[in-house]
Design a protein around this motif. Structure first.
Motif, PDB file in Angstrom:
ATOM      1  N   PHE A 341      13.721   1.797 -14.002  1.00 10.84           N
ATOM      2  CA  PHE A 341      13.435   1.485 -12.606  1.00 10.84           C
ATOM      3  C   PHE A 341      12.991   2.746 -11.858  1.00 10.84           C
ATOM      4  O   PHE A 341      12.030   2.725 -11.092  1.00 10.84           O
ATOM      5  CB  PHE A 341      14.661   0.878 -11.918  1.00 10.84           C
ATOM      6  N   ARG A 344       9.462   3.659 -12.906  1.00  8.41           N
ATOM      7  CA  ARG A 344       8.482   2.677 -12.429  1.00  8.41           C
ATOM      8  C   ARG A 344       8.355   2.703 -10.914  1.00  8.41           C
ATOM      9  O   ARG A 344       7.289   2.420 -10.367  1.00  8.41           O
ATOM     10  CB  ARG A 344       8.872   1.282 -12.914  1.00  8.41           C
ATOM     11  N   SER A 345       9.429   3.068 -10.226  1.00  9.11           N
ATOM     12  CA  SER A 345       9.347   3.130  -8.765  1.00  9.11           C
ATOM     13  C   SER A 345       8.429   4.270  -8.330  1.00  9.11           C
ATOM     14  O   SER A 345       8.105   4.392  -7.159  1.00  9.11           O
ATOM     15  CB  SER A 345      10.739   3.322  -8.159  1.00  9.11           C
ATOM     16  N   GLY A 347       5.466   4.475  -9.739  1.00  9.73           N
ATOM     17  CA  GLY A 347       4.136   3.986 -10.089  1.00  9.73           C
ATOM     18  C   GLY A 347       3.849   3.967 -11.573  1.00  9.73           C
ATOM     19  O   GLY A 347       2.794   3.509 -11.999  1.00  9.73           O
ATOM     20  N   ILE A 348       4.769   4.443 -12.384  1.00  8.94           N
ATOM     21  CA  ILE A 348       4.525   4.529 -13.825  1.00  8.94           C
ATOM     22  C   ILE A 348       4.689   3.148 -14.448  1.00  8.94           C
ATOM     23  O   ILE A 348       5.752   2.533 -14.309  1.00  8.94           O
ATOM     24  CB  ILE A 348       5.497   5.545 -14.469  1.00  8.94           C
ATOM     25  N   PRO A 349       3.647   2.633 -15.118  1.00  8.64           N
ATOM     26  CA  PRO A 349       3.732   1.283 -15.677  1.00  8.64           C
ATOM     27  C   PRO A 349       4.851   1.178 -16.715  1.00  8.64           C
ATOM     28  O   PRO A 349       5.235   2.167 -17.334  1.00  8.64           O
ATOM     29  CB  PRO A 349       2.366   1.069 -16.340  1.00  8.64           C
ATOM     30  N   ASP A 350       5.308  -0.036 -16.910  1.00  4.00           N
ATOM     31  CA  ASP A 350       6.462  -0.293 -17.766  1.00  4.00           C
ATOM     32  C   ASP A 350       6.339   0.339 -19.153  1.00  4.00           C
ATOM     33  O   ASP A 350       7.240   1.057 -19.598  1.00  4.00           O
ATOM     34  CB  ASP A 350       6.646  -1.810 -17.897  1.00  4.00           C
ATOM     35  N   GLU A 352       4.487   2.712 -20.258  1.00 10.32           N
ATOM     36  CA  GLU A 352       4.462   4.175 -20.165  1.00 10.32           C
ATOM     37  C   GLU A 352       5.867   4.722 -19.876  1.00 10.32           C
ATOM     38  O   GLU A 352       6.284   5.733 -20.433  1.00 10.32           O
ATOM     39  CB  GLU A 352       3.502   4.541 -19.025  1.00 10.32           C
ATOM     40  N   ASN A 399      13.445  -8.032 -16.063  1.00 13.82           N
ATOM     41  CA  ASN A 399      13.608  -8.273 -14.632  1.00 13.82           C
ATOM     42  C   ASN A 399      12.773  -9.469 -14.200  1.00 13.82           C
ATOM     43  O   ASN A 399      11.902  -9.940 -14.920  1.00 13.82           O
ATOM     44  CB  ASN A 399      13.296  -7.024 -13.806  1.00 13.82           C
ATOM     45  N   ALA A 401      10.569  -9.798 -11.896  1.00 16.14           N
ATOM     46  CA  ALA A 401       9.180  -9.592 -11.507  1.00 16.14           C
ATOM     47  C   ALA A 401       8.257  -9.774 -12.713  1.00 16.14           C
ATOM     48  O   ALA A 401       8.634  -9.487 -13.835  1.00 16.14           O
ATOM     49  CB  ALA A 401       9.004  -8.195 -10.928  1.00 16.14           C
ATOM     50  N   PRO A 402       7.060 -10.295 -12.471  1.00 10.30           N
ATOM     51  CA  PRO A 402       6.127 -10.489 -13.582  1.00 10.30           C
ATOM     52  C   PRO A 402       5.701  -9.144 -14.177  1.00 10.30           C
ATOM     53  O   PRO A 402       5.714  -8.133 -13.491  1.00 10.30           O
ATOM     54  CB  PRO A 402       4.931 -11.184 -12.923  1.00 10.30           C
ATOM     55  N   THR A 403       5.359  -9.149 -15.446  1.00 14.13           N
ATOM     56  CA  THR A 403       4.915  -7.912 -16.095  1.00 14.13           C
ATOM     57  C   THR A 403       3.419  -7.763 -15.941  1.00 14.13           C
ATOM     58  O   THR A 403       2.697  -8.744 -15.984  1.00 14.13           O
ATOM     59  CB  THR A 403       5.255  -7.925 -17.594  1.00 14.13           C
ATOM     60  N   ALA A 404       3.012  -6.513 -15.738  1.00 14.52           N
ATOM     61  CA  ALA A 404       1.585  -6.254 -15.543  1.00 14.52           C
ATOM     62  C   ALA A 404       0.827  -6.555 -16.823  1.00 14.52           C
ATOM     63  O   ALA A 404       1.326  -6.329 -17.906  1.00 14.52           O
ATOM     64  CB  ALA A 404       1.360  -4.806 -15.154  1.00 14.52           C
TER      65      ALA A 404
ATOM     66  N   PRO B  57      15.664  -4.711 -10.498  1.00 21.17           N
ATOM     67  CA  PRO B  57      15.947  -5.983 -11.186  1.00 21.17           C
ATOM     68  C   PRO B  57      17.324  -6.575 -10.883  1.00 21.17           C
ATOM     69  O   PRO B  57      17.556  -7.758 -11.116  1.00 21.17           O
ATOM     70  CB  PRO B  57      15.843  -5.615 -12.679  1.00 21.17           C
ATOM     71  N   THR B  77       5.171  -6.144  -9.585  1.00 26.63           N
ATOM     72  CA  THR B  77       6.160  -5.428 -10.391  1.00 26.63           C
ATOM     73  C   THR B  77       6.582  -4.166  -9.638  1.00 26.63           C
ATOM     74  O   THR B  77       5.941  -3.769  -8.657  1.00 26.63           O
ATOM     75  CB  THR B  77       5.591  -5.002 -11.748  1.00 26.63           C
ATOM     76  N   VAL B  78       7.631  -3.549 -10.104  1.00 27.77           N
ATOM     77  CA  VAL B  78       8.137  -2.326  -9.479  1.00 27.77           C
ATOM     78  C   VAL B  78       7.026  -1.279  -9.373  1.00 27.77           C
ATOM     79  O   VAL B  78       6.797  -0.684  -8.313  1.00 27.77           O
ATOM     80  CB  VAL B  78       9.314  -1.751 -10.311  1.00 27.77           C
ATOM     81  N   ASP B  79       6.323  -1.053 -10.488  1.00 31.33           N
ATOM     82  CA  ASP B  79       5.306  -0.002 -10.473  1.00 31.33           C
ATOM     83  C   ASP B  79       4.087  -0.397  -9.646  1.00 31.33           C
ATOM     84  O   ASP B  79       3.448   0.451  -9.032  1.00 31.33           O
ATOM     85  CB  ASP B  79       4.920   0.415 -11.901  1.00 31.33           C
ATOM     86  N   ALA B  82       4.771   0.541  -6.106  1.00 30.86           N
ATOM     87  CA  ALA B  82       4.578   1.974  -5.871  1.00 30.86           C
ATOM     88  C   ALA B  82       3.103   2.300  -5.764  1.00 30.86           C
ATOM     89  O   ALA B  82       2.679   3.074  -4.908  1.00 30.86           O
ATOM     90  CB  ALA B  82       5.232   2.780  -6.993  1.00 30.86           C
ATOM     91  N   ARG B  83       2.315   1.673  -6.628  1.00 28.93           N
ATOM     92  CA  ARG B  83       0.878   1.959  -6.582  1.00 28.93           C
ATOM     93  C   ARG B  83       0.236   1.368  -5.327  1.00 28.93           C
ATOM     94  O   ARG B  83      -0.809   1.823  -4.880  1.00 28.93           O
ATOM     95  CB  ARG B  83       0.199   1.442  -7.851  1.00 28.93           C
ATOM     96  N   ALA B 111      -0.676   7.729 -12.473  1.00 25.62           N
ATOM     97  CA  ALA B 111      -0.548   6.279 -12.307  1.00 25.62           C
ATOM     98  C   ALA B 111      -0.915   5.856 -10.886  1.00 25.62           C
ATOM     99  O   ALA B 111      -1.627   4.879 -10.676  1.00 25.62           O
ATOM    100  CB  ALA B 111       0.875   5.839 -12.633  1.00 25.62           C
TER     101      ALA B 111
END
Ligand SMILES: Nc1ncnc2c1ncn2[C@@H]1O[C@H](COP(=O)(O)OP(=O)(O)OP(=O)(O)O)[C@@H](O)[C@H]1O
Ligand SMILES: [Mg+2]
Lengths: 404, 252
Positions: A341, A344-345, A347-350, A352, A399, A401-404, B57, B77-79, B82-83, B111
């Motif tokens: 979390f 990713r908070s 901005g780093i994608p899951d 990565e 989680n 939220a949908p996955t990118a 989550p 999504t979380v990321d 942020a973006r 990112a």
């Protein structure tokens, strides 16, 4: 001085080590017939998938040529091949304690001897590469690495390609010598490799043993170490990455046979994909004579996907109260949601973020291995292993939220 | 433009006895160039609000909406959030062993921007962001937050704020655990961020002392999962003098 006296006494004791009533110390034998075919119920075989060993534990015949061997000897190091009856075989004290090791011992047509002469400080690593040529005919191997007194060097045993191999590796670190041995298993998916490795560590000598396993269908390495004098030190590091269907097993046994000796064991593994199975058994025996020793062993497993199994069994047996320190740790876990979390908070994608966490998990260990010839390769291989299964990794987000 | 709009947000967490509602309908709009302070007693749900907006989550959204410049954050999504321009400075920043601050910051910046930062400027930028937060450049070689003191963690969050330069920053008790010097440094960081164009700040705090250095446009008193009262900076002064009693009693 009393310290010296008591040390001398202890050395005398250690020359005639008492027999230890412990399953950690089975009676060895060079005779194959002394080792019955295992059924899988035996303590030492209970985790190993015998059905996938291609008969190595039974009676399948060995032949030469299972691996093509290439040697890159560093300056000052000699690498030779000797006949099976050469006295250097067995000089580490290795006596087979299971059928596979005994069969390999009896079947080899020669042994590779890596010798680092007394007082020689070697630049760069000596690398013995084994390229598997196919799984049709199993091969038996034997290598003896002798680091003579006060020498300093690094020896890498590297394995790749396809093969079915059983081998015995002996490591002799003479008094005051410093030796790094890396066993690097980067096998193809169908390889089977059972290796018995035994180290004898001299007075004030230092051994760093590194085991790295990536590929292979079944890879099982049994490493044991004993000390022939006080002040010896063993650092055993392991890194493994098991993919779907792979079995990677490490069994360690450090036998503290002399006072003031040290052992430090750290093995870290990652598992991903259905049926990935890793086993780590860390046995440490501290004998009565082994006063003032220090030991620590640690195994950590990172389970990246569902359907994996990591077995981890540390085991410490202490027969003297006079020790400096003894401890162990074992942990098997999934990704830490809070770490993911956090990354990713930012901005780093899951995917990565997961990659970063796995790199971080292995990073300390890779740094400790400290063999410049390998560092880049190891980091890269971790990367390749991860990218193999990155879809499985991203599919694993739990989680809402949908996955990118 | 940067408008964070929270409408009637309801959030619950899973507990052993089933879901428990923590946020009971929060409505709040942080407009362009506005700084809002949220103050409230322990356990009133301030962090829950911050985490829910960022997409942690653990929290389940049961109602309401959150948008950033009209975009639905809750569907991201979380990321992605942020973006989209959201930043959350955490009350308890997480340790990530083996991942260096330098690697972490570069990966995050790449990112957010969609391309790798130019190496030459970047190293300078990182060092100056750390330096402004009174963190030695050697911090960039350390593992993320590992072994950092409480204050160092908070200042590291502020260095990230400067480097990632979001639209809206939610700062969850960034001021707690700081001595007065560190508080001033962190306040300067916040002020320098909101000095940028179109920035919004949601400052969650327990104490009024940071509001001496970071002047809010609006102050909200948060009690029992909702905004109990909103006002200007004078509301903070009242809280300073009288505490939360008036509001907590009203909530019961
Ligand atoms: N898993 C959980 N089970 C039960 N209650 C929970 C759980 N997680 C959070 N809570 C409760 O939610 C409420 C809100 O917590 P939150 O952390 O948002 O408060 P806060 O206002 O940030 O408090 P503080 O000032 O202490 O940081 C608390 O009462 C907390 O105990
Ligand atoms: Mg909080």
């Amino acid at each position: 001085m009393t310290v010296t006296e008591s040390t001398l006494d202890s050395i005398k004791d250690s020359l005639e080590l008492e027999k230890v009533e412990s399953h950690l110390h089975p009676e060895g034998s060079f005779l194959v017939e002394d080792h019955v075919v295992p059924t899988g119920r035996e303590e030492i075989w209970r985790f190993t998938p015998l059905g996938r060993l291609k008969g190595l534990h039974q009676d399948v015949a060995f032949a030469d040529g299972a691996c093509k061997v290439e040697v890159e000897a560093a300056d000052g190091v000699t690498v030779t091949t000797v006949a099976p009856d050469d006295a250097v075989r067995g000089s580490s004290g290795l006596v087979p304690t299971d059928r596979v090791s005994a069969r390999a011992w009896a079947s080899v047509s020669g042994a590779t001897v890596v010798r680092i002469p007394t007082d020689t400080v070697v630049e760069g690593a000596t690398i013995v590469r084994h390229h598997g040529t196919g799984t049709e005919t199993p091969g038996a191997g034997h290598a003896v690495i002798v680091a003579e007194k006060f020498s300093k060097s690094t020896v890498v045993l590297a394995f790749d390609g396809s093969a079915v191999v059983a081998d015995n590796i002996e490591i002799v670190v003479e008094d005051g010598a410093e030796l790094t041995v890396v066993s690097l298993q980067d096998w193809a998916d169908d390889a089977v490799h059972l290796s018995t490795q035994h180290a004898n560590v001299g007075r004030d000598a230092t051994l760093k043993h590194v085991s790295v396993s990536f590929g292979g269908d079944v890879v099982r390495h049994d490493l044991s170490a004993e000390y022939s004098g006080p002040g010896g030190s063993v650092e055993a590091l392991g890194l493994y990455f098991a993919d779907a269907g792979q079995h990677i097993e490490h069994r360690l046994f450090v036998d503290h046979t002399a006072p003031k000796t040290k052992s430090h064991v750290v093995y870290k593994g990652a598992l991903q994909g259905d049926g990935a199975h890793t086993v780590w058994i860390g046995n440490v025996l501290i004998r009565k004579v082994a006063e003032g020793i220090e030991t620590y062993e640690e195994n950590r497993n990172l389970v990246l996907t569902d359907g994996c199994q990591a077995d981890s069994v540390p085991n410490l047996e202490i027969e003297t109260g006079e020790i400096e320190g003894a401890g162990h740790a074992s942990a098997t876990g999934r990704f830490d949601d809070e770490q993911l979390f956090y990354l990713r908070s930012r901005g780093i994608p899951d995917a990565e973020a997961r990659r970063l966490v796995v790199h971080g998990f292995f990073y300390d260990l890779i740094r400790k291995i400290d063999v410049p010839e390998l560092e880049a390769k190891l980091t890269e291989t971790v990367e390749v292993e991860l990218s193999k299964n990155i879809s499985a990794l991203t599919g694993n987000t739990q989680n809402g939220a949908p996955t990118a | 433009m940067s408008t964070l709009e929270i409408k009637d947000l309801k959030v619950s967490v899973e507990t052993e006895d089933g879901p428990k509602e923590i946020l009971k309908g929060v409505t709040l709009t942080i407009g362009d160039n506005e700084t809002h302070a949220i103050m409230g007693p322990n356990g009133s749900g301030k962090s829950t609000l911050a985490y829910s907006i960022a997409g942690h989550p653990k929290y389940t959204i049961t109602g309401g909406s959150v948008t950033l410049d009209g975009e639905d954050l809750l569907g991201m999504t979380v990321d992605e959030r942020a973006r989209a321009g959201l930043f959350l400075a955490m009350q308890y920043p997480v340790e990530v062993p083996g991942v260096s601050v330098a690697n972490f910051l570069r990966t995050a910046k790449t990112a957010i921007d969609g391309e790798a930062p130019k190496l030459r400027h970047w190293v300078k930028d990182v060092n100056s962001a750390l330096e402004k937060m009174d963190l030695d450049p050697s911090f960039s070689q350390r593992s993320v937050n590992e072994g950092f003191s409480g204050g160092e963690k908070k200042r590291h969050e502020m260095a990230q704020l400067a480097l990632l330069d979001p639209k809206v920053a939610i700062l969850d008790e960034t001021d707690s655990g700081l001595d007065i010097d560190a508080l001033k440094i962190v306040s300067e960081g916040i002020n320098s961020f909101r000095g940028g164009e179109d920035k919004g700040v949601l400052l969650i705090t327990h104490y009024t002392r940071i509001l001496r250095y970071v002047k809010p446009d609006h102050v909200h008193v948060f009690v029992d999962g909702r905004v109990a009262e909103s006002g200007g900076p004078e509301l903070a002064e009242e809280l300073e003098a009288n505490g939360y009693d008036r509001f907590t009693k009203a909530a019961v």
